[in-house]
Scaffold this motif. Structure first.
Motif, mmCIF file in Angstrom:
data_model
loop_
_atom_site.group_PDB
_atom_site.id
_atom_site.type_symbol
_atom_site.label_atom_id
_atom_site.label_comp_id
_atom_site.label_asym_id
_atom_site.label_seq_id
_atom_site.Cartn_x
_atom_site.Cartn_y
_atom_site.Cartn_z
ATOM 1 N N LYS A 157 -10.149 17.057 -23.497
ATOM 2 C CA LYS A 157 -9.685 15.713 -23.849
ATOM 3 C C LYS A 157 -8.912 15.079 -22.696
ATOM 4 O O LYS A 157 -9.129 13.906 -22.347
ATOM 5 N N LEU A 158 -8.002 15.840 -22.094
ATOM 6 C CA LEU A 158 -7.254 15.311 -20.957
ATOM 7 C C LEU A 158 -8.181 14.962 -19.798
ATOM 8 O O LEU A 158 -8.028 13.921 -19.151
ATOM 9 N N ALA A 159 -9.151 15.835 -19.537
ATOM 10 C CA ALA A 159 -10.101 15.576 -18.450
ATOM 11 C C ALA A 159 -10.879 14.293 -18.701
ATOM 12 O O ALA A 159 -11.088 13.481 -17.788
ATOM 13 N N ALA A 160 -11.308 14.085 -19.946
ATOM 14 C CA ALA A 160 -12.081 12.885 -20.274
ATOM 15 C C ALA A 160 -11.249 11.622 -20.088
ATOM 16 O O ALA A 160 -11.743 10.595 -19.588
ATOM 17 N N GLU A 161 -9.966 11.682 -20.449
ATOM 18 C CA GLU A 161 -9.101 10.515 -20.307
ATOM 19 C C GLU A 161 -8.839 10.188 -18.841
ATOM 20 O O GLU A 161 -8.881 9.022 -18.423
ATOM 21 N N VAL A 162 -8.562 11.225 -18.054
ATOM 22 C CA VAL A 162 -8.333 10.997 -16.626
ATOM 23 C C VAL A 162 -9.615 10.481 -15.958
ATOM 24 O O VAL A 162 -9.594 9.518 -15.185
ATOM 25 N N MET A 163 -10.739 11.105 -16.273
ATOM 26 C CA MET A 163 -12.001 10.712 -15.648
ATOM 27 C C MET A 163 -12.389 9.289 -16.015
ATOM 28 O O MET A 163 -12.921 8.540 -15.181
ATOM 29 N N ALA A 164 -12.110 8.879 -17.239
ATOM 30 C CA ALA A 164 -12.439 7.515 -17.660
ATOM 31 C C ALA A 164 -11.720 6.489 -16.802
ATOM 32 O O ALA A 164 -12.286 5.445 -16.446
ATOM 33 N N ASN A 165 -10.492 6.779 -16.433
ATOM 34 C CA ASN A 165 -9.742 5.849 -15.597
ATOM 35 C C ASN A 165 -10.186 5.889 -14.142
ATOM 36 O O ASN A 165 -10.141 4.875 -13.445
ATOM 37 N N VAL A 166 -10.634 7.050 -13.691
ATOM 38 C CA VAL A 166 -11.219 7.125 -12.351
ATOM 39 C C VAL A 166 -12.494 6.271 -12.301
ATOM 40 O O VAL A 166 -12.727 5.517 -11.354
ATOM 41 N N LEU A 167 -13.295 6.378 -13.338
ATOM 42 C CA LEU A 167 -14.540 5.604 -13.388
ATOM 43 C C LEU A 167 -14.255 4.110 -13.426
ATOM 44 O O LEU A 167 -15.004 3.304 -12.848
ATOM 45 N N GLN A 218 -12.165 2.563 -11.903
ATOM 46 C CA GLN A 218 -11.847 2.105 -10.552
ATOM 47 C C GLN A 218 -12.909 2.535 -9.543
ATOM 48 O O GLN A 218 -12.619 2.736 -8.367
ATOM 49 N N HIS A 219 -14.141 2.686 -10.048
ATOM 50 C CA HIS A 219 -15.274 2.981 -9.163
ATOM 51 C C HIS A 219 -15.009 4.228 -8.330
ATOM 52 O O HIS A 219 -15.297 4.277 -7.139
ATOM 53 N N TYR A 220 -14.419 5.223 -8.976
ATOM 54 C CA TYR A 220 -14.110 6.518 -8.362
ATOM 55 C C TYR A 220 -13.076 6.409 -7.238
ATOM 56 O O TYR A 220 -12.892 7.353 -6.477
ATOM 57 N N PHE A 221 -12.424 5.259 -7.104
ATOM 58 C CA PHE A 221 -11.484 5.025 -5.993
ATOM 59 C C PHE A 221 -12.161 5.311 -4.650
ATOM 60 O O PHE A 221 -11.489 5.692 -3.678
ATOM 61 N N THR A 222 -13.472 5.111 -4.580
ATOM 62 C CA THR A 222 -14.227 5.529 -3.397
ATOM 63 C C THR A 222 -15.218 4.449 -2.973
ATOM 64 O O THR A 222 -15.824 3.772 -3.801
ATOM 65 N N LEU A 239 -31.495 12.276 4.605
ATOM 66 C CA LEU A 239 -30.533 12.923 5.491
ATOM 67 C C LEU A 239 -30.961 12.935 6.950
ATOM 68 O O LEU A 239 -30.145 12.720 7.850
ATOM 69 N N ALA A 240 -32.227 13.192 7.219
ATOM 70 C CA ALA A 240 -32.705 13.355 8.599
ATOM 71 C C ALA A 240 -32.415 12.114 9.439
ATOM 72 O O ALA A 240 -32.854 11.006 9.124
ATOM 73 N N GLY A 241 -31.640 12.311 10.508
ATOM 74 C CA GLY A 241 -31.351 11.225 11.438
ATOM 75 C C GLY A 241 -30.438 10.148 10.891
ATOM 76 O O GLY A 241 -30.331 9.074 11.488
ATOM 77 N N GLN A 242 -29.756 10.429 9.800
ATOM 78 C CA GLN A 242 -28.937 9.403 9.158
ATOM 79 C C GLN A 242 -27.451 9.700 9.293
ATOM 80 O O GLN A 242 -27.031 10.836 9.520
ATOM 81 N N SER A 243 -26.654 8.641 9.126
ATOM 82 C CA SER A 243 -25.206 8.758 9.175
ATOM 83 C C SER A 243 -24.610 7.946 8.020
ATOM 84 O O SER A 243 -25.047 6.818 7.763
ATOM 85 N N TYR A 244 -23.632 8.527 7.336
ATOM 86 C CA TYR A 244 -22.971 7.880 6.206
ATOM 87 C C TYR A 244 -21.464 7.953 6.394
ATOM 88 O O TYR A 244 -20.950 8.883 7.025
ATOM 89 N N THR A 245 -20.759 6.985 5.838
ATOM 90 C CA THR A 245 -19.306 7.025 5.850
ATOM 91 C C THR A 245 -18.797 6.817 4.426
ATOM 92 O O THR A 245 -19.406 6.088 3.643
ATOM 93 N N PHE A 246 -17.682 7.469 4.121
ATOM 94 C CA PHE A 246 -17.071 7.250 2.813
ATOM 95 C C PHE A 246 -15.564 7.382 2.918
ATOM 96 O O PHE A 246 -15.037 8.013 3.839
ATOM 97 N N SER A 247 -14.890 6.778 1.961
ATOM 98 C CA SER A 247 -13.437 6.753 1.974
ATOM 99 C C SER A 247 -12.931 6.646 0.544
ATOM 100 O O SER A 247 -13.496 5.902 -0.258
ATOM 101 N N SER A 248 -11.881 7.404 0.213
ATOM 102 C CA SER A 248 -11.267 7.343 -1.111
ATOM 103 C C SER A 248 -9.807 6.927 -0.952
ATOM 104 O O SER A 248 -9.067 7.527 -0.168
ATOM 105 N N PHE A 249 -9.394 5.903 -1.705
ATOM 106 C CA PHE A 249 -8.025 5.414 -1.564
ATOM 107 C C PHE A 249 -7.637 4.552 -2.767
ATOM 108 O O PHE A 249 -8.490 4.006 -3.462
ATOM 109 N N ASP A 250 -6.340 4.466 -3.000
ATOM 110 C CA ASP A 250 -5.770 3.551 -3.983
ATOM 111 C C ASP A 250 -5.445 2.253 -3.246
ATOM 112 O O ASP A 250 -4.622 2.256 -2.333
ATOM 113 N N PRO A 251 -6.087 1.131 -3.609
ATOM 114 C CA PRO A 251 -5.880 -0.120 -2.860
ATOM 115 C C PRO A 251 -4.415 -0.546 -2.737
ATOM 116 O O PRO A 251 -4.025 -1.156 -1.746
#
Length: 215
Positions: free
Chosen positions: A77-87, A89-93, A134-146
């Protein structure tokens, strides 16, 4: 909603956080992150994330969990509540490929909340809406609280790991920004009741960026 709000909603409020000296300046709370790319059929399908909350932020969550066993309904239950709020905010990512934002699925395929000593640990898979080459590709990602209410940080490069399938042809690079003294002083001047101007996007200016590059 900040990353700390998601914890407050799950635990009914962080009294310990309010009483902490950390509450008098930004950031008020801290999350140590670990990330591993998720791969299927030689394509990038998501990111496995492990977020470890600081002891003060964790206090109410662990109090609510009590002596419940890891597989009990209480933890679920706690996990579901925390995860719902992460979702909410678009995973904060943010995730980018060739200058364009990569979309995420709305729901994670897996998530859990657990205790590690005096800290709460949220583990989940952030799923990409479509598998990415994946082959020959590059990706960037970042997680933060605005708002930078919460500091979300990779402690070092070892907080990033590659699955065995990518270890020989891909690499992960961590970039940590160095905000100037004036910006740091401004963040420190904010007390708990303050919020930086939305247009300032304060959290982004402190946010680390990870690059995944593959041959």
């Amino acid at each position: 909603m900040t990353a700390t709000t998601l914890i407050k909603r799950a635990a009914g409020g962080c009294l310990a956080l309010l009483l902490s000296p950390l509450a008098w300046s930004h950031p008020h709370s801290f999350i140590a992150m670990q990330t591993t790319p998720v791969v299927s059929n030689d394509a990038l399908t998501g990111l496995k994330m492990v977020w470890t909350m600081d002891e003060i932020t964790s206090a109410d969550l662990l109090y609510d969990a009590g002596d419940a066993t890891p597989d009990s309904p209480v933890w679920k239950k706690l996990a579901a509540e925390v995860m719902a709020n992460v979702l909410a905010q678009h995973y904060f990512t943010e995730f980018w490929h060739q200058g364009k934002a990569v979309k995420f699925e709305n729901l994670p395929p897996a998530y859990s909340l657990a205790r590690s000593g005096a800290q709460a640990v949220l583990t989940f898979v952030l799923p990409l809406a479509r598998p990415q080459p994946l082959a020959g590709q590059s990706y960037t990602f970042s997680s933060f609280d605005p708002t930078y209410f919460v500091d979300m940080t990779y402690k070092n490069a070892q907080s990033l790991s590659l699955p065995e399938a990518l270890s020989s042809r891909c690499k992960l690079t961590l970039h940590t920004p160095e905000p100037d003294a004036a910006l740091k002083d401004f963040a420190l001047s904010l007390d708990k009741a303050d919020a930086p101007p939305e247009s300032m996007d304060l959290g982004r200016q402190f946010a680390q960026t990870v690059t995944l590059s593959c041959q």
